[in-house]
Every structure is written in C-alpha cells, then in structure tokens.
Design an enzyme around this catalytic site. Sequence first.
Site, mmCIF file in Angstrom:
data_model
loop_
_atom_site.group_PDB
_atom_site.id
_atom_site.type_symbol
_atom_site.label_atom_id
_atom_site.label_comp_id
_atom_site.label_asym_id
_atom_site.label_seq_id
_atom_site.Cartn_x
_atom_site.Cartn_y
_atom_site.Cartn_z
ATOM 1 N N ASP A 2 -0.953 1.204 -4.136
ATOM 2 C CA ASP A 2 -1.829 0.195 -4.756
ATOM 3 C C ASP A 2 -3.154 0.790 -5.217
ATOM 4 O OD1 ASP A 2 -2.653 0.577 -2.114
ATOM 5 O OD2 ASP A 2 -3.528 -1.425 -1.987
ATOM 6 N N ASP A 16 -2.040 6.184 -3.592
ATOM 7 C CA ASP A 16 -0.982 5.501 -2.853
ATOM 8 C C ASP A 16 -0.440 4.366 -3.737
ATOM 9 O OD1 ASP A 16 -3.183 3.830 -2.690
ATOM 10 O OD2 ASP A 16 -2.727 3.147 -0.667
ATOM 11 N N SER A 54 0.810 -1.214 0.000
ATOM 12 C CA SER A 54 0.000 0.000 0.000
ATOM 13 C C SER A 54 0.853 1.278 0.000
ATOM 14 C CB SER A 54 -0.956 -0.059 1.189
ATOM 15 O OG SER A 54 -1.898 0.959 1.107
ATOM 16 N N ASP A 99 -5.768 2.001 -3.901
ATOM 17 C CA ASP A 99 -7.087 1.866 -3.267
ATOM 18 C C ASP A 99 -7.475 3.197 -2.613
ATOM 19 O OD1 ASP A 99 -5.275 1.661 -1.176
ATOM 20 O OD2 ASP A 99 -6.297 -0.003 -0.185
HETATM 21 MG MG MG Z 1 -3.489 1.339 -0.237
#
Ligand code: MG
Length: 435
Positions: A228, A226, A88, A230
């Site tokens: 990844d 960020d 992340s 999400d």
């Molecule tokens: Mg993340």
Amino acid sequence: MFGTSGIRGVFGKDVTPELALGVGLAFGGNGKALFIGRDTRPSGIVLENALAAGALSVGADVVRVGVAPTPTVAYASRSSLGAMITASHNPPEYNGIKLFEKGEEISREGEALVEKKAREKNWKLGEPGRERRITTAIHEHSDLVLGSVNVSLIAKRKPKVLIDAGNGAGSVITPYILREAGCNVVALNCEPSGFFARGLEPSIQNLEGTSRIARSLGADLTIAHDGDADRAIILDEKGEMLGLDAQLALMCGEMLSEKKGTVVTTVEASLAIREAIENHGGKTEITSVGSLHVAQLLKKRGGIFGGEPCGEYIFPSTHLVPDGIMAGLKFVELFCANGSLREAAAKVKTYPMKRAKYPCKDRKKSMEKILGKAKALGGKQNRGDGVRADFDDSWVLIRASGTEPIIRITCEHKDKKGLEALFSKAEKLVLESIG
Ligand code: MG
C-alpha cells in the site's frame, strides 16, 4: 475486529464482505462523505463494494478513489472520512481495512466504537447517500509531495531511479511523480494487475531480483514499496539495501537539518537513531510501536518528523500518516544533495546488540511483575510498551510479544562488556518474573 494496524486477515475467512458491510454501516452513519480506496489485491473490489453499500445504506455519500496508496487515500479524506482497503505487506490472500478521520488514522477508541456499532446492528436505514468517483486524489497527493521536496535540485542532477512498487498501490503514483520531479525513471513491478511478481514485504529476500536489476542498470538509488506504499525501502548505488536503522538515521538528520525540533520514534529505536537526532540538534521522544502511536505523539508534541525502523516515516508538515511516496522522494533529494547514499549510510555507527526471548505461561501477568520491579533497572524509563530504560551509552527494552506467549529483551550498548552487564540485569528481572 481491529488489530495493531486496523482490520487485517485472510480474505473470505477473517475478512469477509459481511464484515466490510458492517464497517460501512457503522462508520458511514455520521453525515460525512466517506472516501474509499484500495490496493491492488483482487479481493479489494469486493470489500470496496460491500463497504460502500453499507455506508450508502445509512445515508453517507461515498467517494470512490479507486486503486491508490494508503497515504493518498488518507490525504483525500483530510476534511472528511476515509477507508483504505489493504493488507499492507501481507501476502495477496490477505486483506483488511484502515479507517481515517480528517486525514488521520482513527484512534483505538474510535475503532472500538465502530466495532460496537457493527456488532449491535442497530441501523437506521433511510434515503441512500450519493456516490461519485474521482481521479484527482493522486494528483492532489503528488502536488503535496512535490511541494515538499527540492524539485529544482533533483531536476538538475537527474538521478537514475529504479522504482519497484511490488505491483501494489504505489504503481499508480510513484513512477509518475519521480518523472515529474525530473528523475530518469525505470519502473519495475509497476503494473497494478492483481498479479504479484514478488512478495509484498520489501525485505532483502523479496528484493533479490530488484537488487540485481538495480546493479545491471547502474541505478543511483532504488525505491521499493510494500503493498500500500506507506513504506519505502531504499537500495544504494550498488543495489544493496541500506540498513533499516541507517535509513531512518539518515532521514532524521535530513529533516533536522531543514528544521530543528522533536523527532518521534519507538521503543525499538537503536542508539544510531538517538545519536542522529542529538547530533543534529533535535530532541528524541519515544512511544509504542505502530504508526498510530507515532502520529499521536507527533501531534501532541508538535514534532517535525516521526519514523520507525521498518521504512514507515511520517512528515507532519504534509500530513500525519506514514507516506512511502514522500519518503522515496526525500531519499532522492538526499542523494542529489549528498551524492552516495552508501557512503552516507556507512557513517551511521552501529553498536553491539543482544536479543533474546523467554517463553512464559501468561505474558500479561509476567509483564506486570516485571514492571513492578523494573525501577531496579535504573536509567530514564519509558513504560508505554513494556519498559525501555535509556542510559547515556546504552538502552534495554523488555516487552511482551503481541501475538505469542513470549517476553523479549533487546539490549544495545556502546561496548561489549557493558552490553553483557546490562543484559544480565534485565535477564535476571525477566527470569524472576516468568515462573
Ligand atoms: Mg503498508
């Protein structure tokens, strides 16, 4: 093995190929295909190969998604199993694994079961599974997102959007989907090269350069992910980051203007969030911090939107995981419908807040004592994660840190005097209990 957001740690030290192999062996053995994706960290391919080897050994079919955001991999695994290799927002030397079943993050109980199996090492190796690679996951996720935003509104306004994916997994989808929606796109840090031009956490400090570029370009808005993707963080037309509470409040209002219903947020949500939800005719439900908890409560209550003030938003009409690509496109839509995000965010009221932390010997014992006496705080109480007491004009949260021997108090009140009074009440309770 598992922490608050799956497996996470420094590659080679906490998160090793052996660990990934064990997860593959433990999670792969139930006859369903396993979709594996990763973010852009160089260690990702090592962990992917180890995880795939484990799953294939116990007969699972493996579907390689390649570099893709966490929500993309979750969506690809919607009728099967999924594993996302990512840390992340953590620095590049970190990595981790998140597991999905039917497109949703697996439960704490599910994680405990994987961990138990991985430790027991009681494998039944047989005929290996089959492996294939797909390139369709990104297109399917793009279609999902584009089908859930007002593309004709966006295409008509043609906003200038700066996208900074931080050289993370968002690099492979967000610039293209914005273009497809009709935006005038400038892509920054969208090379998924394994080199990172900025810190992977989309914080004010890490986005200083992005902010300067946004200003010089005259971008209508900027989306920053960020590692990844999400999460989505938004900068306004002056290149300044919208407050995290203001962003969440705006999105609550937007989602409730589309459909009335329950909005799920966490025990850390400020009055601005509660007001945004109530002013738009919605109902607020509060749960513990973490997207897994938000997703679980959304499912239970049939909620229409869930969000945390860190830029993690869940849109249940699409799927039950935080989706930074969907969030980014929704903010573009919001801009096109309302004009200035800066002005919209300025209308979100903020109130006096007070935070403090208290060192204690044993945070678990101290928290038990606090909970034993917390009735005295009054208000409408939620005890999912410490204790949060809500009043008409204020709230207070007493909660143990997840990592340090510390008890924290967070308090918000519409007036300063009231703030001091409520805070003192909570502080007294804590001081009596941490001896
Ligand atoms: Mg993340």
